[in-house]
Every structure is written in C-alpha cells, then in structure tokens.
Design an enzyme around this catalytic site. Structure first.
Site, PDB file in Angstrom:
ATOM      1  N   GLU A  17      -6.956   5.206   7.753  1.00 39.52           N
ATOM      2  CA  GLU A  17      -6.514   6.570   7.414  1.00 39.52           C
ATOM      3  C   GLU A  17      -7.603   7.310   6.646  1.00 39.52           C
ATOM      4  OE1 GLU A  17      -2.842   5.596   5.497  1.00 39.52           O
ATOM      5  OE2 GLU A  17      -1.861   5.184   7.411  1.00 39.52           O
ATOM      6  N   ASN A  53       0.875  -1.175   0.000  1.00 39.56           N
ATOM      7  CA  ASN A  53       0.000   0.000   0.000  1.00 39.56           C
ATOM      8  C   ASN A  53       0.907   1.218   0.000  1.00 39.56           C
ATOM      9  OD1 ASN A  53      -1.822   2.017   0.397  1.00 39.56           O
ATOM     10  ND2 ASN A  53      -2.458   1.393   2.473  1.00 39.56           N
ATOM     11  N   TRP A  54       1.031   1.806  -1.177  1.00 40.71           N
ATOM     12  CA  TRP A  54       1.945   2.952  -1.298  1.00 40.71           C
ATOM     13  C   TRP A  54       1.392   4.211  -0.637  1.00 40.71           C
ATOM     14  CZ3 TRP A  54       4.172   2.998  -7.022  1.00 40.71           C
ATOM     15  CH2 TRP A  54       5.052   1.916  -7.166  1.00 40.71           C
ATOM     16  N   LYS A  55       0.111   4.187  -0.280  1.00 41.35           N
ATOM     17  CA  LYS A  55      -0.565   5.378   0.280  1.00 41.35           C
ATOM     18  C   LYS A  55      -0.319   6.566  -0.664  1.00 41.35           C
ATOM     19  CE  LYS A  55      -0.238   3.268   4.788  1.00 41.35           C
ATOM     20  NZ  LYS A  55      -0.055   3.399   6.227  1.00 41.35           N
ATOM     21  N   GLY A  82       2.150   2.543  11.059  1.00 46.16           N
ATOM     22  CA  GLY A  82       3.143   3.615  10.959  1.00 46.16           C
ATOM     23  C   GLY A  82       3.813   3.973  12.269  1.00 46.16           C
ATOM     24  N   GLU A  90      -5.783  -4.466  10.734  1.00 45.82           N
ATOM     25  CA  GLU A  90      -4.797  -3.405  10.907  1.00 45.82           C
ATOM     26  C   GLU A  90      -5.111  -2.636  12.182  1.00 45.82           C
ATOM     27  OE1 GLU A  90      -2.970  -2.583   6.777  1.00 45.82           O
ATOM     28  OE2 GLU A  90      -4.292  -0.954   7.343  1.00 45.82           O
ATOM     29  N   HIS A 130      -9.744   1.700   4.765  1.00 41.25           N
ATOM     30  CA  HIS A 130      -8.488   1.895   5.515  1.00 41.25           C
ATOM     31  C   HIS A 130      -8.728   2.947   6.596  1.00 41.25           C
ATOM     32  CE1 HIS A 130      -4.376   2.727   6.569  1.00 41.25           C
ATOM     33  NE2 HIS A 130      -3.998   1.672   5.874  1.00 41.25           N
ATOM     34  N   SER A 154       3.086  -1.806  10.627  1.00 37.91           N
ATOM     35  CA  SER A 154       4.524  -1.858  10.971  1.00 37.91           C
ATOM     36  C   SER A 154       5.171  -3.207  10.677  1.00 37.91           C
ATOM     37  CB  SER A 154       4.736  -1.454  12.437  1.00 37.91           C
ATOM     38  OG  SER A 154       4.345  -0.108  12.642  1.00 37.91           O
TER      39      SER A 154
HETATM   40  P1  13P Z   1       2.812   0.634   7.839  1.00 38.35           P
HETATM   41  O1  13P Z   1       3.334  -0.666   7.273  1.00 38.35           O
HETATM   42  O2  13P Z   1       3.561   1.842   7.357  1.00 38.35           O
HETATM   43  O3  13P Z   1       2.648   0.578   9.327  1.00 38.35           O
HETATM   44  O4  13P Z   1       1.331   0.820   7.236  1.00 38.35           O
HETATM   45  C1  13P Z   1       0.427  -0.214   7.372  1.00 38.35           C
HETATM   46  C2  13P Z   1      -0.762   0.112   6.586  1.00 38.35           C
HETATM   47  O5  13P Z   1      -1.489   1.024   6.883  1.00 38.35           O
HETATM   48  C3  13P Z   1      -1.020  -0.700   5.388  1.00 38.35           C
HETATM   49  O6  13P Z   1      -2.257  -0.402   4.837  1.00 38.35           O
END
Ligand code: 13P
Length: 250
Positions: free
Chosen positions: A97, A9-11, A173, A167, A95, A212
C-alpha cells in the site's frame, strides 16, 4: 522450531478512544496466549498510547514505516531512533500500500530494512506479486527480485532474526486469501533463496503470510510448514477475530 508470530497492522485506522477500547480487549483476550508472539503496528501518533497501555504486557508494538535515513532535514519522516524512544520493537517495511502509492523503490526499502536492523528493530519486510504477475506465472521472479536487492547489497545474513511477510497484492483486503498450498510454495521459495546463501539466517527467518486472513482460513494456513504466523489487516480491528487468528497460530 520457530515460535509463531501474529502481527496486527491497523493501517490508517483508529483514534484515541477507539484504540483504548481495542487495546483493552487485546489485553483481556490475548495476554493469556503464551505460545506465540503478538505484535500490534499502529499509526505513528498512537505509539505513545500503545506504549503506555502495553508496556507491562506480553504484547509488543511496532510502526508501519520508518525513514531510510538516520537523522536530518527530511520533513515528515520518522527515524528508527525516534521509534525506539517509544519502545517500538518491530517495523513494517515496504508494504504494497506504500510501495505503490508512494513509489517506494526496492533500493529505498533495502535501506529502510538496514535502518531497522542497525537500530535493533525487527523489520517486517513485505513482499508479494500482483494478480497479473501471478497469472503470468512470474510470482517467484517478482518476489525473488524484491529479496535480491537486500541480499545483493547487504548479504543474506541480514535476514537472520528478521521477518518477511508474503502478502500477495491480490489477496490484501479482497477477501480472497491465498490457499495454504500457494502460500507454502512461496514461503518455501523465500526460505530457500536465503538458505542458498546463509542456512543459519534462513532457519531463524520468520515468514508470515498476509492477505485476507480470518479466524476461519487461519486454521489451515497456520499449520502449514513454512508459515510462521500472519500479518493481519482488517481482522485485527476486531479483538475477537484477532483472538481467533492468534488461537489458530498458538
Ligand atoms: P487484510 O488482512 O485486510 O487483507 O490486510 C492484509 C495486510 O495488508 C496486512 O499488512
């Protein structure tokens, strides 16, 4: 035996030039790993770029969101059929976020899940609790409610061949991943909840862990019984680290 799935997931990261470099490294390092499925979920504008670069490889691609509606006057939204135009096969839904920043309700998330299913896209439904909820011991109740909205509206069979990603919000993160035991316990709960209504769907459901994940902690997480792979944020932006996670799952 469920085949493992590792999703990048590159966000909101990348640009045309850096994507080209990262995707080339993905192709070089990951296409020889044949025992798992690998997917990369990129921002909308780069779907045509990943399609062009990955179409003849074993790496699939996906989007990070989609509209709950099929078509219409919804400025700024992107529909499931538009994603299909760019060869997308997976889509991340709900997600945290997005759910917190853009106030996505469980009902909206359920509708997005069904948009994906009815258009032949594999939904990757994100569920998870906050730190306060975990400390209060109500994490299963929270995750259970997130699943219930879909189960009660559409039935548990829609989880057949779908993907759920656990998650925990406190792990995203932060560098503080859930332990294999914490993840296993929640994954077992999720599978059990679907199995209570539909055993066949529960068996084919892939449950990923996200939050993470690194090449170091992936080794323990990926051998855990109900962990069918990972949803990877930060470490997916580095081809070598992402390769390490894929190898741990393979
Ligand atoms: P991280 O791997 O940066 O913690 O992010 C996890 C995430 O949100 C994957 O969708």
């Amino acid at each position: 035996m469920r085949r493992k799935l590792v999703v990048a997931n590159w966000k909101m990261h990348g640009n045309l030039a850096s994507n080209k470099e990262l995707l080339s490294a993905y192709i070089e390092k990951l296409t020889s790993i044949t025992t798992i499925d690998v997917v990369v979920c990129v921002p909308y504008p780069y779907l045509s770029q990943v399609q062009a670069m990955l179409q003849n490889t074993s790496i699939a691609w996906g989007a990070q969101n989609l509209s709950k509606d099929a078509v219409g006057a919804f400025t700024g939204e992107v529909s499931a059929s538009m994603l299909k135009d760019f060869g997308v096969s997976y889509v991340i839904i709900g997600h945290s976020e997005r759910a917190t920043a853009y106030c996505e309700s469980d009902e909206n998330i359920a509708m997005k899940f069904m948009q994906a299913k009815t258009h032949g896209l594999t939904p990757i439904l994100c569920v998870g609790e906050t730190l306060i909820e975990r400390e209060a011991g109500v994490m299963q109740m929270v995750v259970g409610k997130q699943l219930d909205t879909i189960i009660n509206t559409y039935g548990a069979s829609v989880f057949g061949d779908a993907v759920v990603s656990y998650e925990p919000i406190w792990a995203i993160g932060t560098g503080l991943a859930a332990s294999a035991e914490q993840a296993q316990s929640m994954h077992e709960f999720i599978r059990g909840k679907v199995a209570a209504q539909d055993k066949v769907a529960a068996n084919s459901l892939k449950i990923l862990y996200g939050g993470s994940v690194t090449p170091r902690n992936a080794v323990q997480l990926m051998v855990t019984q109900d962990i069918d792979g990972g949803l990877i944020g930060r470490c997916s932006l580095n081809a070598q680290e992402f390769e390490g996670i894929c190898l741990a799952a393979g």
